[in-house]
Design an enzyme around this catalytic site. Structure first.
Site, short mmCIF file in Angstrom:
data_model
loop_
_atom_site.label_atom_id
_atom_site.label_comp_id
_atom_site.label_asym_id
_atom_site.label_seq_id
_atom_site.Cartn_x
_atom_site.Cartn_y
_atom_site.Cartn_z
N HIS A 129 0.81 -1.22 0.00
CA HIS A 129 0.00 0.00 0.00
C HIS A 129 0.85 1.27 0.00
O HIS A 129 0.40 2.32 -0.46
CB HIS A 129 -0.94 0.01 1.20
N PHE A 388 -0.98 -8.07 5.14
CA PHE A 388 0.35 -7.49 5.01
C PHE A 388 0.36 -6.16 4.25
O PHE A 388 1.34 -5.83 3.57
CB PHE A 388 1.30 -8.49 4.32
N CYS A 389 -0.71 -5.37 4.39
CA CYS A 389 -0.81 -4.08 3.70
C CYS A 389 -0.55 -4.23 2.20
O CYS A 389 0.07 -3.37 1.57
CB CYS A 389 0.14 -3.06 4.32
N ALA A 390 -1.01 -5.36 1.66
CA ALA A 390 -0.95 -5.62 0.22
C ALA A 390 -2.23 -6.38 -0.15
O ALA A 390 -2.18 -7.48 -0.70
CB ALA A 390 0.29 -6.42 -0.14
#
Length: 471
Positions: A129, A388-390
């Site tokens: 992100h 995982f901020c993805a």
């Protein structure tokens, strides 16, 4: 970027000294164990060398660029010499700037604020992100997840070629093709799969179409050499806390022109060269054209020095040796997980793709948050669970609908229920062999024997139920 093959010489097998290597943690089943920190992709432990360097400097701490006193002058020299050390670590070219920020996220938001107003940005949906989201004021094209490195290059080639032929493209490149301000953003190593991306090839495609390229090296720089000149990228961004350097600093390094032409990222002291009142009551400001233009306020000299110290330590240790040892650990984890049929390792590019020490997986029949909680509570192993901020990438890898619920590190499902999240184990230069062996053994035991304790969801996290007996 080729990964060095692990050598048989056991001299490469000693981890670098890091803080916390002897910390013990309690187990819910009783007793204590040395903590196995296997969440390097989130924040790596500080190198002992970094901590020692910072401790030696701390008594001499002073204001930077602000004072005539001896400690201020010493701190200013330390700060600027740190900039030189980072430039050398990254192989910066003449004319490149090194700007100190708070993190990779901060670095990419700074660059996003500096791109020309009519810039078009191309970014893969597989990005973290930090590199997926900052381009809110630009025209953004999101590229589908490639399934091979070659497909990544082909996808970018088609996207840029299509843009070149667009009627809205008014400018022309030195090769004669129509272009406008264009930026490509790509990761060097995935924070989910650890797979290396074909950065040099992508840079060649970008430049062939008159575009620029920024490399998110947050997961690459701690594990692999990053050379701006050799990779031929325009900018590199990374974070200190992933590079064994605490204190909350990051770096944006690369071409200076867009940065010099942009309004300062923050307005204030340090960014301004001259400020004068006007007759109408307002103020005229002359901003610095150097890196100081985007470093307003008193800088984080401790954080900056820690990054420089880490850069020197990794260079002196020898990246060939570090990469070789890490590949031994990667091989051990992957072989161990492959022995458990219920485990599915997530991958974009396949088993043969080169990668750094970042591996994500799911376990059949387990809520990933429950599994991660059991690793911690029963084995003293710290890993990560979530998206995982993805989010787009993990959803693609899990084959889920984009609208399926799921949170970054805070799944709502109860233990035993399906949830949209995965488990990530990550390691690096400071990881002892024993931590890897304990992790592999723990995965096998949890899958074959189950957890030894009951767990419940509390504030969105799976935690041991301290009020119940063992099961």
């Amino acid at each position: 970027m080729s990964v060095v093959t692990a050598a048989a010489d056991r001299s490469i097998c000693s981890p670098l000294p890091v803080l916390g290597k002897d910390v013990t943690v309690p187990l819910v089943t009783g007793g204590e164990v040395t903590y196995a920190a296997l969440d390097y992709a989130a924040s790596a432990p500080a190198l002992q060398r970094v901590w020692d360097d910072v401790a030696a400097y701390a008594p001499y701490y002073g204001s930077v660029h602000r004072g005539a006193g001896y400690l201020s002058q010493l701190s200013t020299d330390l700060f600027e010499n740190s900039r030189k050390a980072v430039a050398e670590f990254l192989g910066c070219r003449a004319g490149d700037q090194v700007i100190f920020t708070r993190s990779t996220t901060d670095s990419l938001n700074l660059l996003a604020a500096a791109v020309p107003a009519d810039c078009q940005v191309f970014v893969y949906e597989t990005e973290h992100h930090a590199s997926l989201l900052p381009w809110r004021d630009a025209r953004v094209t999101y590229l589908n997840a490639p399934r091979t490195p070659a497909q990544a290059v082909e996808t970018l080639e088609r996207a840029l070629a299509g843009r070149d032929s667009s009627p809205s493209s008014q400018l022309r490149s030195s090769r004669g093709g129509p272009i406008g301000p264009t930026l490509v953003c790509v990761t060097g190593a995935s924070n989910v799969t650890g797979e290396l991306w074909p950065v040099k090839e992508l840079a060649a495609v970008a430049h062939a179409h008159g575009a620029r390229i920024v490399l998110d090296a947050a997961q690459l720089a701690p594990h692999h050499p990053v050379d701006i000149d050799e990779l031929d990228v325009d900018w590199v961004a990374f974070s200190g806390h992933k590079l064994y350097a605490p204190f909350g600093s990051g770096v944006l390094a690369g071409r200076s022109d867009w940065l010099q032409d942009a309004e300062p990222y923050l307005a204030g002291g340090g960014a301004s060269r001259k400020v004068a009142r006007r007759a109408d009551g307002g103020v005229d400001v002359e901003w610095h054209s150097t890196a100081a233009r985007h470093e307003a306020g008193s800088p984080n000299v401790i954080g900056v020095y820690s990054i420089a110290s880490a850069c020197k330590a990794l260079t002196e240790a020898g990246f060939d040796r570090l990469v070789a040892r890490e590949q031994q650990l990667v091989t051990r984890v992957r072989e161990g997980l492959a022995e458990v049929p219920q485990v599915k390792v997530l991958s974009l590019f396949g088993d043969d793709a080169p990668r750094v020490g970042v591996i994500s997986f799911v376990v059949e029949g387990w809520n990933s948050s429950h599994f991660a909680a059991a690793l911690s509570a029963e084995y003293g192993i710290g890993v990560r669970d979530g998206l995982f901020c993805a989010h787009p990438l993990v959803r693609t890898l899990l084959g889920s609908d984009p609208q399926d619920p799921g949170e970054c590190g805070a799944p709502e499902a109860e233990p035993g229920e399906r949830s949209l999240n995965a488990i990530r184990v990550s390691f690096g230069a400071g990881t002892p062999d024993e931590h890897i062996e304990r992790f592999v053994r723990a995965v096998k035991e949890l899958v074959s024997e189950g957890a030894q304790w009951k767990y419940r969801t509390e504030d969105g996290r799976c935690v041991p139920d301290r009020g119940t007996a063992q099961v």
